[in-house]
Design a protein around this motif. Sequence first.
Motif, PDB file in Angstrom:
ATOM      1  N   UNK A 112     -29.756 -31.546   2.321  1.00 34.79           N
ATOM      2  CA  UNK A 112     -30.401 -32.304   1.258  1.00 34.79           C
ATOM      3  C   UNK A 112     -31.672 -32.998   1.773  1.00 34.79           C
ATOM      4  N   UNK A 113     -31.562 -33.710   2.904  1.00 38.27           N
ATOM      5  CA  UNK A 113     -32.733 -34.388   3.463  1.00 38.27           C
ATOM      6  C   UNK A 113     -33.792 -33.365   3.829  1.00 38.27           C
TER       7      UNK A 113
ATOM      8  N   UNK B 190     -34.442 -30.529   2.467  1.00 38.79           N
ATOM      9  CA  UNK B 190     -35.141 -30.061   1.260  1.00 38.79           C
ATOM     10  C   UNK B 190     -36.171 -31.101   0.811  1.00 38.79           C
ATOM     11  N   UNK B 191     -35.780 -32.394   0.838  1.00 39.53           N
ATOM     12  CA  UNK B 191     -36.732 -33.440   0.455  1.00 39.53           C
ATOM     13  C   UNK B 191     -37.915 -33.481   1.424  1.00 39.53           C
TER      14      UNK B 191
ATOM     15  N   UNK C 214     -19.731 -32.889   5.399  1.00 41.68           N
ATOM     16  CA  UNK C 214     -20.554 -33.934   4.808  1.00 41.68           C
ATOM     17  C   UNK C 214     -21.901 -34.024   5.532  1.00 41.68           C
TER      18      UNK C 214
ATOM     19  N   UNK D 152     -28.066 -36.799  10.639  1.00 39.35           N
ATOM     20  CA  UNK D 152     -27.147 -35.746  10.194  1.00 39.35           C
ATOM     21  C   UNK D 152     -27.353 -34.459  10.993  1.00 39.35           C
TER      22      UNK D 152
ATOM     23  N   UNK E 282     -25.529 -33.217   3.767  1.00 40.79           N
ATOM     24  CA  UNK E 282     -26.577 -34.239   3.743  1.00 40.79           C
ATOM     25  C   UNK E 282     -27.803 -33.758   4.510  1.00 40.79           C
TER      26      UNK E 282
ATOM     27  N   UNK F 114     -32.641 -40.004   8.563  1.00 42.47           N
ATOM     28  CA  UNK F 114     -31.435 -39.302   8.135  1.00 42.47           C
ATOM     29  C   UNK F 114     -31.403 -37.858   8.614  1.00 42.47           C
TER      30      UNK F 114
END
Lengths: 197, 373
Positions: B160-161, B163-164, B153, B188, B157, B184
Amino acid sequence: MSVIEELAREFGRLPGVGPKTAQRLVYHLLKSSPDDGRRLAGAIREAMERIRPCGRCGNFAEAELCDVCASGRRDEDVVCVVEEAFEVAAVERTGSYRGLYHVLGGHLSPLDGIGPDELNVAQLLERVRAPESRIRELILATSAGVEGEATAVYLEGLFRPLGLRVTRLARGIPVGSDLEYVDGSTLAEALSGRREM
Amino acid sequence: MRLSELSLRHFRNLGVQDLQIPEEGLALVGENAHGKSNLLEAIYYLETLRSFRGARDDQLVAFGQDVFRIVGTMEDARGSDATLRVAAAFQRAGRRKKVTLSGDEPPRLGDALGHLGAVIFSPADIAVVNDGPSERRRFLDIVLSLNTDGYLEALQRYRHVLAQRNAALRENRGQSMVRIWDRHLVEFGARVVEGRRRWLRDRGPLFSRYYAEVSGGPAATLEYRPGFALEGATDGEEVETALCRALEASSSREFRTGTTVVGPHRDEVRFYLEGERELDVREFGSGGQRRTVALALRLAEAATIREVRGREPVILLDDVFAELDAGRSERILDLMEREETGQVILTAPKESDVRFRSDALPRWHIRCGQIEA
């Protein structure tokens, strides 16, 4: 394309409706009385023509202002900031919030090309800065995911310097649920946000 | 756990077959290109829900078919009555994957991972040494996702962060629009780093021992090279602080390159041969030494399963002895016999290549995907 196919295609574009369900809906309508279909068509037309974003907060409205903004009996000190208009209804259902709202229209997501300009951030800034404004607190109720969290951090950086109290919805264990079924990260969040009894 | 039944439907060339897997395992003998590795791929798919060979799901569906389905029945090796049925299916049309555990769909796909407790040894493992750092991160990520609560997890995450945040850097709207992702990213990222660091620290000595035993000579060591300066951080909070600092220090470089330049996505693992002078295996190691590093990593993975889940891993050996010299092969066989291995499923092109527990393992044969017990 036949009329039936066209209607099925339109239904199929709705969320959660696959091609089979779309067809079932069409056949159901065709079997029921013509009045039923006309009523549905009328309700859809009515909603599409009359519902627009509230000129102040972005909530669904049938007039210039939504019911909340027009009420005059709400606490105008505090604004709850949500991502989508339908989330206003969710907070309203709690029956425990008497303040106003602001609908952002989404959350920051550079991957999708959504920055502050694509959200109703400027409008919120305008509301706060207006001479007649009584807003003293923003409750950030953006989603608990990575994007909602980043959006909250962004808004905090924008509004705290203006002297506003900026708060975030607490996160934790759903009411009535057993600890063993709560997922790890929610439980971790609840632990770090524990309260003195 | 051990695999007691395996039911296959249109997975690669394996067609429609229902197999009863012997308790001790089996040796699958067959010529190349008849589907030996496909069987191991199907079994290991139940562990990770993806191909260990890096194939996409739609490539696993047999020619002319729309759906593949694998169902494995697993039993506790200690003979308790509890059995678990893991079923995985993929439909080419609509690209849908469905996984059930004894009939129930788990809330998240991640909950379905790692129920068999298997380790696969394959000639392709050499990539973990020979290829770029992403292969070594991939190895760690798979082992940790299967064996450490919360790792998968945190990793998902983090990606994902990241990439943003990288998209925000490319948009170039200034510091503040990038910084809002840092909380974040750091949270993570630190969890990923902690997981990797702890595994490498705890399993490092074991890796060295396995290497020495298989090579029959000096040991090798591994070293974690995090993608930012840890500055002596010893716990999660200190790692977060170190990552924060590294992000701040790299800010101008980030804007120049339009990408986040520090963090666990830049982690590296180095392998060294012990001796008078420490030599980097990637630079100076021979073919045999590289293979031994890859083997020792897999053995350390097996030890992780043994310890974390308290049961013997299922060992899958995909024609691994083909490229090892006789001495190394003997020693690794010795080692595996000594470590209490559970069920062993191995493949070999010829009868004479089956050397593992040679008398005990039932021989099965495969021809054009058809398996005969």
